[in-house]
Write a protein that holds these residues in place. Structure first.
Motif, mmCIF file in Angstrom:
data_model
loop_
_atom_site.group_PDB
_atom_site.id
_atom_site.type_symbol
_atom_site.label_atom_id
_atom_site.label_comp_id
_atom_site.label_asym_id
_atom_site.label_seq_id
_atom_site.Cartn_x
_atom_site.Cartn_y
_atom_site.Cartn_z
ATOM 1 N N VAL A 1 0.817 -1.215 0.000
ATOM 2 C CA VAL A 1 0.000 0.000 0.000
ATOM 3 C C VAL A 1 0.850 1.265 0.000
ATOM 4 O O VAL A 1 0.485 2.248 -0.648
ATOM 5 C CB VAL A 1 -1.018 0.014 1.159
ATOM 6 N N TYR B 1 0.547 4.079 -2.832
ATOM 7 C CA TYR B 1 0.236 5.460 -2.433
ATOM 8 C C TYR B 1 1.271 6.434 -2.993
ATOM 9 O O TYR B 1 0.911 7.492 -3.520
ATOM 10 C CB TYR B 1 0.163 5.552 -0.909
ATOM 11 N N ILE C 1 -10.143 3.311 -2.747
ATOM 12 C CA ILE C 1 -8.959 4.130 -2.973
ATOM 13 C C ILE C 1 -9.268 5.179 -4.029
ATOM 14 O O ILE C 1 -9.790 4.849 -5.111
ATOM 15 C CB ILE C 1 -7.768 3.255 -3.413
ATOM 16 N N TYR D 1 -6.536 -4.905 -5.911
ATOM 17 C CA TYR D 1 -6.741 -5.021 -4.465
ATOM 18 C C TYR D 1 -8.163 -5.464 -4.182
ATOM 19 O O TYR D 1 -9.067 -5.307 -4.996
ATOM 20 C CB TYR D 1 -6.404 -3.725 -3.730
ATOM 21 N N TRP E 1 -4.628 -0.194 3.494
ATOM 22 C CA TRP E 1 -4.665 1.164 2.944
ATOM 23 C C TRP E 1 -5.315 2.101 3.977
ATOM 24 O O TRP E 1 -4.771 3.152 4.318
ATOM 25 C CB TRP E 1 -5.460 1.175 1.635
ATOM 26 N N PHE F 1 -4.208 6.278 4.609
ATOM 27 C CA PHE F 1 -4.222 6.831 3.267
ATOM 28 C C PHE F 1 -5.660 7.223 2.917
ATOM 29 O O PHE F 1 -6.613 6.699 3.494
ATOM 30 C CB PHE F 1 -3.648 5.829 2.260
#
Length: 152
Positions: free
Chosen positions: A29, A33, A59, A87, A120, A125
């Motif tokens: 992750v 990111y 995300i 993911y 995540w 994030f």
């Protein structure tokens, strides 16, 4: 007898081959990111979960493409010039693995994002929810509380 050494460690050359191969198939992750933040157009992040899961949170910048729809839809919406990063929920789910397999069958370069949506979010994030973009508090068991990345 040692529990760790009951099966001996691999020879260094075998270990290099093994760990190098893992890095060709997996990412994490923090790296995803960083690449999304840098605007790296060579990756496309794909959420393979259900629509209900996607709506609960996903995300920012990811494409929603459930595994069952990859074969039919991916060729028309994802260029073959990118590396697809899949993911799903998290380490207790192999949905990202199944999605990565579907992309590989179609001839895409693909990696699975270890930790999935769970890590995540746990690493604080940004997550898109029905309320907008949110950041959950950092889980100190998964990421440093006062740093951007773990530094590993």
């Amino acid at each position: 007898m040692s529990a760790v050494l009951g099966a001996p460690a691999a020879a260094p050359l075998a270990a290099v081959a093994h760990f190098s191969a893992r890095l060709m198939f997996e990412t994490d992750v923090s790296d995803v990111y960083a690449d999304l933040g840098a605007g790296d157009s060579r990756i496309v992040v794909v959420d393979s979960r259900s629509l209900e899961s996607w709506r609960q949170g996903h995300i920012e910048g990811a494409l929603h493409l459930p595994t069952a729809e990859i074969a039919a839809r991916a060729p028309s919406i994802i260029s073959r010039d990118v590396t697809v990063v899949t993911y799903c929920w998290g380490p207790g789910c192999n949905g990202a693995t199944r999605a990565a397999l579907e992309f590989a069958k179609l001839g895409y370069d693909v990696k699975e994002m270890l930790g999935g949506f769970e890590y995540w979010a746990r690493e604080s994030f940004p997550v898109v929810t029905p309320s907008g973009v949110e950041r959950r508090p950092v889980d100190p068991l998964t990421a440093p509380v006062h740093a951007v990345a773990c530094g590993c």
